[in-house]
Design an enzyme around this catalytic site. Structure first.
Site, PDB file in Angstrom:
ATOM      1  N   LYS A  13     -64.186 -29.141 -56.178  1.00 49.39           N
ATOM      2  CA  LYS A  13     -63.114 -30.046 -56.580  1.00 49.39           C
ATOM      3  C   LYS A  13     -62.535 -29.626 -57.927  1.00 49.39           C
ATOM      4  O   LYS A  13     -63.256 -29.128 -58.800  1.00 49.39           O
ATOM      5  CB  LYS A  13     -63.686 -31.466 -56.637  1.00 49.39           C
ATOM      6  CG  LYS A  13     -62.679 -32.576 -56.830  1.00 49.39           C
ATOM      7  CD  LYS A  13     -63.400 -33.918 -56.744  1.00 49.39           C
ATOM      8  CE  LYS A  13     -62.467 -35.088 -56.974  1.00 49.39           C
ATOM      9  NZ  LYS A  13     -63.173 -36.380 -56.830  1.00 49.39           N
TER      10      LYS A  13
ATOM     11  N   LEU B  21     -57.423 -38.699 -60.865  1.00 51.18           N
ATOM     12  CA  LEU B  21     -58.532 -38.887 -59.925  1.00 51.18           C
ATOM     13  C   LEU B  21     -58.665 -40.328 -59.457  1.00 51.18           C
ATOM     14  O   LEU B  21     -59.535 -40.623 -58.633  1.00 51.18           O
ATOM     15  CB  LEU B  21     -59.884 -38.438 -60.539  1.00 51.18           C
ATOM     16  CG  LEU B  21     -59.937 -37.054 -61.169  1.00 51.18           C
ATOM     17  CD1 LEU B  21     -61.356 -36.756 -61.657  1.00 51.18           C
ATOM     18  CD2 LEU B  21     -59.486 -35.991 -60.194  1.00 51.18           C
TER      19      LEU B  21
ATOM     20  N   SER C 125     -60.767 -39.336 -54.063  1.00 48.31           N
ATOM     21  CA  SER C 125     -60.013 -38.324 -54.776  1.00 48.31           C
ATOM     22  C   SER C 125     -60.398 -36.881 -54.413  1.00 48.31           C
ATOM     23  O   SER C 125     -59.732 -35.935 -54.831  1.00 48.31           O
ATOM     24  CB  SER C 125     -60.200 -38.517 -56.285  1.00 48.31           C
ATOM     25  OG  SER C 125     -61.563 -38.403 -56.661  1.00 48.31           O
ATOM     26  N   SER C 126     -61.452 -36.718 -53.592  1.00 41.72           N
ATOM     27  CA  SER C 126     -61.849 -35.365 -53.169  1.00 41.72           C
ATOM     28  C   SER C 126     -61.069 -34.960 -51.918  1.00 41.72           C
ATOM     29  O   SER C 126     -61.614 -34.384 -50.969  1.00 41.72           O
ATOM     30  CB  SER C 126     -63.364 -35.311 -52.898  1.00 41.72           C
ATOM     31  OG  SER C 126     -64.099 -35.813 -53.996  1.00 41.72           O
TER      32      SER C 126
ATOM     33  N   ILE D  19     -66.660 -42.130 -57.474  1.00 42.90           N
ATOM     34  CA  ILE D  19     -66.855 -43.289 -58.356  1.00 42.90           C
ATOM     35  C   ILE D  19     -66.429 -44.592 -57.686  1.00 42.90           C
ATOM     36  O   ILE D  19     -66.594 -45.672 -58.232  1.00 42.90           O
ATOM     37  CB  ILE D  19     -66.122 -43.109 -59.699  1.00 42.90           C
ATOM     38  CG1 ILE D  19     -66.621 -44.111 -60.724  1.00 42.90           C
ATOM     39  CG2 ILE D  19     -64.613 -43.191 -59.535  1.00 42.90           C
ATOM     40  CD1 ILE D  19     -66.076 -43.942 -62.110  1.00 42.90           C
ATOM     41  N   GLY D  20     -65.858 -44.488 -56.482  1.00 44.07           N
ATOM     42  CA  GLY D  20     -65.472 -45.691 -55.750  1.00 44.07           C
ATOM     43  C   GLY D  20     -65.370 -45.403 -54.264  1.00 44.07           C
ATOM     44  O   GLY D  20     -64.962 -46.252 -53.477  1.00 44.07           O
ATOM     45  N   GLY D  21     -65.727 -44.163 -53.897  1.00 40.20           N
ATOM     46  CA  GLY D  21     -65.628 -43.727 -52.507  1.00 40.20           C
ATOM     47  C   GLY D  21     -64.999 -42.363 -52.366  1.00 40.20           C
ATOM     48  O   GLY D  21     -64.616 -41.939 -51.274  1.00 40.20           O
ATOM     49  N   SER D  22     -64.895 -41.615 -53.465  1.00 39.26           N
ATOM     50  CA  SER D  22     -64.090 -40.387 -53.492  1.00 39.26           C
ATOM     51  C   SER D  22     -64.668 -39.215 -52.716  1.00 39.26           C
ATOM     52  O   SER D  22     -63.982 -38.222 -52.486  1.00 39.26           O
ATOM     53  CB  SER D  22     -63.838 -39.957 -54.946  1.00 39.26           C
ATOM     54  OG  SER D  22     -62.997 -40.886 -55.575  1.00 39.26           O
TER      55      SER D  22
END
Length: 581
Positions: free
Chosen positions: A136, A185, A211-212, A232-235
């Site tokens: 990433k 991100l 974000s990935s 950090i939240g589902g990335s």
């Protein structure tokens, strides 16, 4: 008066010229970054062409079809060379079907040639010997940018490899590409003003997630066999769900990167006090199958990692737990009661629950406590503890991506107005969750308030673990957001990520496994979907996921902290059962 007007007019003209020059400078820097990216891709294509001329008889399709374990075996025994494998994947990336269709790459890593020579000099072959790996954008690689999709980082080259990249190289892996990310991100779409929108390889109207998202698109498109993302939240989990991949978010402290962007430091510490990070960001692998994730974790959890970063607990990968076949006691739920997911995602949980039960596992209903409280008071308040000021600062003298404008504008609402909205909306229990969320985000205005906030997070973790232990659970099966959203919609539905966000707050290992695809019947049932209260957000979700027939459908698998091996073992069981259907 005349002089004052002249002075005022001159000042206004100077301000207009200054702003115009600023915009021109931004545009120039972005164009230079895009040009550098394109030149790198041309170098990649040229190197592939030269290899093809030297070795014209490579069986490309046979190599690309090998799973990671099969490819590793061939490389270790010497029946395939690392050079052949690397250039086979480079050819796939540079061909029309992957990067030019999805815009998933941020940069080609030409130093992969040097790493190719280096692994041939190593005395022992590492666990990832000869495996091409994508990383990433913001994971530091020496001599390359880590942009986070922000213009401010276009001048800063990394001076050394991050710890994670060093360990990958020590294990014989060959980092060959850095992948695209959303600006800052902070989005589960994948778009930024510098490198543009990344698309889902299965449907170019759909997002790959974020974000990935660059990783998701590249791996799903066949251009990489193993990638590293962050969450950090589902990335990691959302791109895996949207793109039909397996992805693992470990306990955050199980892996470290050694270098972290200023934006992440500010985001995670929220600029209020130097206390422990309440919602830590985790690094983890993404791949086509669960065995690939397990091999990656086994390779990374090695002595080299523990020596390079003494803050990582020296806990090697436990292969016995991963390979165990003992029956599991599985908690399950198909909705968290906060943001109802589309029918196909709930169907996936129900079908997986039945398959697990038929395979001899014990299934126990489980209900995660107080998700609206977790979303508003814990998660969003952590990220916006300073009212969003730190996050807004990263956009200074930058162009804001359209996918973030709604959130940026929400953060710009004056503090007093936010407090008034919070007071007005708090008693109205029927107000849709997303509207309440942004109105009711209160800031932490002192160190004491921040410590109290951290205490509430710890108290919730204790409450959750107590409920888990009372039911004697080994693991939990639950939904994940999906199927893939149409591009542009993730920015309008931030609070739809409650299914993944929960396990960042808890810092539990959580992984995603594809188990099905969207059917015509799912699409018909979606027409009847009303969500929480058939409000604008529910209707937006329906619009976001419609037209997804054939797109991947996944479930989420969760274990307690530090039990990544058990989480992966459960994911493997789910994967095996889904393949038997």
């Amino acid at each position: 008066t005349s002089a004052a007007l002249t002075l005022l007019g001159g000042s206004v003209a100077a301000l207009v010229v200054w702003k115009w020059l600023g915009k021109k400078m931004i545009q120039k820097k972005m164009e230079e970054a895009r040009k550098a990216r394109d030149e790198g891709l041309k170098k990649m294509a040229k190197a592939v062409q030269q290899f093809r001329e030297q070795v014209p008889s490579v069986q490309t399709d046979a190599i690309l079809s090998l799973p990671l374990l099969g490819l590793t075996e061939r490389l270790q025994e010497g029946s395939l060379s690392p050079r052949t494998v690397l250039y086979t994947y480079l050819e796939k990336v540079s061909a029309l079907e992957v990067n030019q269709q999805t815009n998933c790459l941020r940069h080609f890593i030409p130093e992969c040639e040097e790493q190719l020579q280096e692994i041939q000099r190593q005395k022992e072959k590492g666990l990832l010997y000869g495996i091409p790996v994508s990383i990433k954008d913001h994971i530091g690689h020496k001599g390359h940018l880590s942009t986070c999709g922000l213009m401010r980082y276009l001048d800063t080259l990394m001076k050394e490899d991050s710890v994670l990249v060093k360990v990958l190289k020590r294990q014989g892996a060959i980092p060959f590409a850095m992948t695209n990310v959303p600006q800052s991100l902070f989005s589960y779409d994948c778009s930024n003003p510098i490198f543009g929108q990344t698309l889902n390889p299965f449907n170019h109207q759909k997002s790959p997630g974020g974000s990935s998202g660059g990783e998701g698109a590249l791996i799903a498109g066949g251009g990489s066999i193993l990638g590293i993302g962050s969450d950090i939240g589902g990335s990691i989990r959302l791109p895996s769900s949207f793109c039909g991949l397996c992805g693992l978010k470990p306990t955050a402290e199980r892996l470290r990167w050694g270098w972290i962007s200023i934006w992440h430091i500010r985001l995670l510490n929220v600029g209020v006090c130097s206390c422990p990070i309440p919602v830590p960001c985790a690094l983890g692998p993404m791949a086509r199958d669960v065995d690939s994730l397990a091999l990656c974790m086994r390779a990374l959890l090695c002595e080299e990692m523990f020596q390079l970063d003494p803050t990582v607990p020296p806990i090697p990968f436990n292969g016995e737990v991963y390979s165990s076949s003992a029956p599991l006691r599985v908690g399950y739920y198909d909705t968290d009661g906060y943001f109802p997911l589309p029918p196909c995602m709930r169907r996936a949980v129900k079908e997986t629950r039945s398959a697990l039960q038929a395979a001899g596992h014990q299934l126990v209903p489980f209900s995660p406590p107080r998700i609206p409280y977790v979303m508003t008071e814990l998660f969003l308040k952590t990220l916006f503890a300073d009212g969003g000021r730190a996050w807004l600062d990263v956009f200074t003298r930058d162009v804001i991506d359209p996918s973030l404008k709604t959130l940026v504008n929400s953060c710009k609402i004056p503090r007093l107005m936010k407090k008034m909205l919070a007071l007005l909306l708090k008693p109205l229990v029927t107000i849709p969750p997303p509207l309440k969320d942004f109105a009711m985000i209160s800031t932490c205005r002192s160190v004491t308030e921040m410590w109290n906030h951290h205490h509430r997070i710890q108290a919730y973790r204790s409450e959750f673990i107590t409920r888990w232990k009372e039911l004697h659970l080994d693991v939990v099966l639950c939904p994940v957001l999906g199927p893939a959203f149409t591009t542009g919609y993730p920015g309008k539905l931030l609070t739809a990520i409650s299914s993944t966000m929960l396990y960042n707050i808890l810092n539990f290992p959580a992984g995603v496994v594809p188990v099905s695809t969207v059917t015509e019947a799912d699409e018909e049932e979606l027409k009847l979907y009303q969500g929480c209260c058939d409000d604008p957000w529910d209707r937006k979700l329906k619009q976001a996921v419609s037209g997804a027939v054939g797109m991947p459908v996944a479930v989420q698998c969760v274990a307690l902290p530090w039990q990544e091996e058990l989480c992966l073992r459960f994911m493997k069981e789910v994967e095996t059962l889904s393949c038997e259907k």
